[in-house]
Design a protein around this motif. Structure first.
Motif, PDB file in Angstrom:
ATOM      1  N   THR A 147       3.445  -7.418  -5.047  1.00  0.00           N
ATOM      2  CA  THR A 147       2.211  -6.812  -4.488  1.00  0.00           C
ATOM      3  C   THR A 147       1.561  -7.362  -3.482  1.00  0.00           C
ATOM      4  OG1 THR A 147       3.492  -4.701  -5.416  1.00  0.00           O
ATOM      5  CG2 THR A 147       1.555  -4.271  -4.554  1.00  0.00           C
ATOM      6  N   ALA A 162      -3.060  -6.396  -2.081  1.00  0.00           N
ATOM      7  CA  ALA A 162      -3.914  -5.819  -1.509  1.00  0.00           C
ATOM      8  C   ALA A 162      -4.889  -6.696  -1.384  1.00  0.00           C
ATOM      9  CB  ALA A 162      -3.889  -4.825  -2.233  1.00  0.00           C
ATOM     10  N   ASP A 193      -5.458  -3.347   3.308  1.00  0.00           N
ATOM     11  CA  ASP A 193      -3.838  -3.630   3.779  1.00  0.00           C
ATOM     12  C   ASP A 193      -3.180  -3.973   2.054  1.00  0.00           C
ATOM     13  OD1 ASP A 193      -4.456  -3.918   7.061  1.00  0.00           O
ATOM     14  OD2 ASP A 193      -5.518  -6.081   6.170  1.00  0.00           O
ATOM     15  N   LEU A 194      -1.617  -3.246   2.053  1.00  0.00           N
ATOM     16  CA  LEU A 194      -0.998  -3.445   0.942  1.00  0.00           C
ATOM     17  C   LEU A 194       0.559  -3.474   1.570  1.00  0.00           C
ATOM     18  CD1 LEU A 194      -0.578  -2.587  -2.337  1.00  0.00           C
ATOM     19  CD2 LEU A 194      -0.308  -0.472  -1.338  1.00  0.00           C
ATOM     20  N   ASP A 195       0.693  -4.766   0.660  1.00  0.00           N
ATOM     21  CA  ASP A 195       2.069  -5.662   1.294  1.00  0.00           C
ATOM     22  C   ASP A 195       3.167  -4.638  -0.474  1.00  0.00           C
ATOM     23  OD1 ASP A 195       1.014  -6.025   3.974  1.00  0.00           O
ATOM     24  OD2 ASP A 195       0.910  -8.296   2.377  1.00  0.00           O
ATOM     25  N   ASN A 196       4.393  -4.562   0.226  1.00  0.00           N
ATOM     26  CA  ASN A 196       4.896  -4.415  -1.123  1.00  0.00           C
ATOM     27  C   ASN A 196       4.581  -3.247  -2.119  1.00  0.00           C
ATOM     28  OD1 ASN A 196       6.938  -6.094   0.062  1.00  0.00           O
ATOM     29  ND2 ASN A 196       6.198  -7.814  -1.686  1.00  0.00           N
ATOM     30  N   SER A 197       4.168  -1.951  -1.920  1.00  0.00           N
ATOM     31  CA  SER A 197       3.709  -1.774  -2.410  1.00  0.00           C
ATOM     32  C   SER A 197       3.880  -0.508  -3.141  1.00  0.00           C
ATOM     33  CB  SER A 197       2.810  -0.058  -1.336  1.00  0.00           C
ATOM     34  OG  SER A 197       3.834   0.774  -1.346  1.00  0.00           O
ATOM     35  N   SER A 209      10.886  -5.024  -1.530  1.00  0.00           N
ATOM     36  CA  SER A 209      10.536  -6.176  -0.502  1.00  0.00           C
ATOM     37  C   SER A 209      10.820  -5.684   0.805  1.00  0.00           C
ATOM     38  CB  SER A 209      11.276  -7.800  -0.209  1.00  0.00           C
ATOM     39  OG  SER A 209      10.378  -7.846  -1.597  1.00  0.00           O
ATOM     40  N   THR A 264       8.740  -3.989   4.914  1.00  0.00           N
ATOM     41  CA  THR A 264       7.797  -3.435   5.963  1.00  0.00           C
ATOM     42  C   THR A 264       7.609  -1.917   5.343  1.00  0.00           C
ATOM     43  OG1 THR A 264       9.291  -3.305   7.670  1.00  0.00           O
ATOM     44  CG2 THR A 264       7.952  -4.527   7.898  1.00  0.00           C
ATOM     45  N   SER A 277       7.203  -0.693   2.629  1.00  0.00           N
ATOM     46  CA  SER A 277       6.450  -0.459   1.622  1.00  0.00           C
ATOM     47  C   SER A 277       5.002  -0.732   1.790  1.00  0.00           C
ATOM     48  CB  SER A 277       6.953  -0.470   0.211  1.00  0.00           C
ATOM     49  OG  SER A 277       7.691  -1.906   0.052  1.00  0.00           O
ATOM     50  N   ASP A 278       4.551  -1.160   2.928  1.00  0.00           N
ATOM     51  CA  ASP A 278       3.317  -1.737   3.832  1.00  0.00           C
ATOM     52  C   ASP A 278       2.753  -0.963   4.150  1.00  0.00           C
ATOM     53  OD1 ASP A 278       5.172  -4.334   2.173  1.00  0.00           O
ATOM     54  OD2 ASP A 278       5.109  -4.707   5.071  1.00  0.00           O
ATOM     55  N   GLU A 334      -1.327  -0.358   5.750  1.00  0.00           N
ATOM     56  CA  GLU A 334      -2.263   0.136   6.678  1.00  0.00           C
ATOM     57  C   GLU A 334      -3.681   1.271   6.278  1.00  0.00           C
ATOM     58  OE1 GLU A 334      -1.921  -1.729  10.171  1.00  0.00           O
ATOM     59  OE2 GLU A 334      -1.273  -3.592   9.227  1.00  0.00           O
TER      60      GLU A 334
END
Length: 158
Positions: A111, A113, A133-137, A141, A143, A145-146, A148
């Protein structure tokens, strides 16, 4: 060295388990980091880990985290800062054998951020803006769980 702050810490929490597959369910946490301030600039970094002690299939074995940030005070009223955070979760893959003749396989998901912030203060009033911005929250994997987000906060002190 003036402006340098170094820190470290750790803990161990013991649990008893009735599950024979969990040989050790004690949790251990450790953290180490540093900040350095020079004039209007402050930078910092930290690294931490949480060992869950779980050994069963599909159990989370550990979380490893890294974070850094930098801030700059433009003047007495205005500052800007940026930070990044990365957390990796390792899970034991179902069927991964511990010892014996099997192979050990694990799954890692990270994850990340990052955020940039701007703050302006005048007297008892502050306005703050953050773009994050947070990816793989959820450590998954894709989008879904992504995220902004833009945050605007107004604070008034009376």
């Amino acid at each position: 060295l003036a402006g340098l702050n170094i820190f470290a810490g750790g803990s161990r929490t013991g649990y008893s388990s009735s599950n024979a597959l969990d040989r050790s369910v004690d949790r251990e946490e450790a953290i180490v980091g540093a900040t350095f301030a020079y004039g209007p600039v402050t930078v910092g970094y930290q690294r931490s880990i949480e060992l869950t002690g779980l050994e069963t299939a599909s159990a989370v074995q550990f979380y490893q985290n890294n974070a850094f940030g930098v801030s700059f005070n433009i003047n007495d009223n205005l500052s800007i800062s940026y930070g990044e955070y990365e957390s990796t979760r390792q899970t034991k893959t179902a069927g991964a054998a511990e010892g014996g003749g099997g192979t050990r396989a694990n799954t890692e998901v990270t994850t990340t951020a990052n955020s940039i912030q701007l703050a302006y203060t005048m007297g008892g009033m502050s306005i703050k803006v953050a773009e994050t911005d947070l990816d793989n929250s959820t450590y998954t994997s894709g989008t879904g769980s992504d995220f902004e987000a833009t945050t605007v906060a107004l604070t008034l002190a009376f």
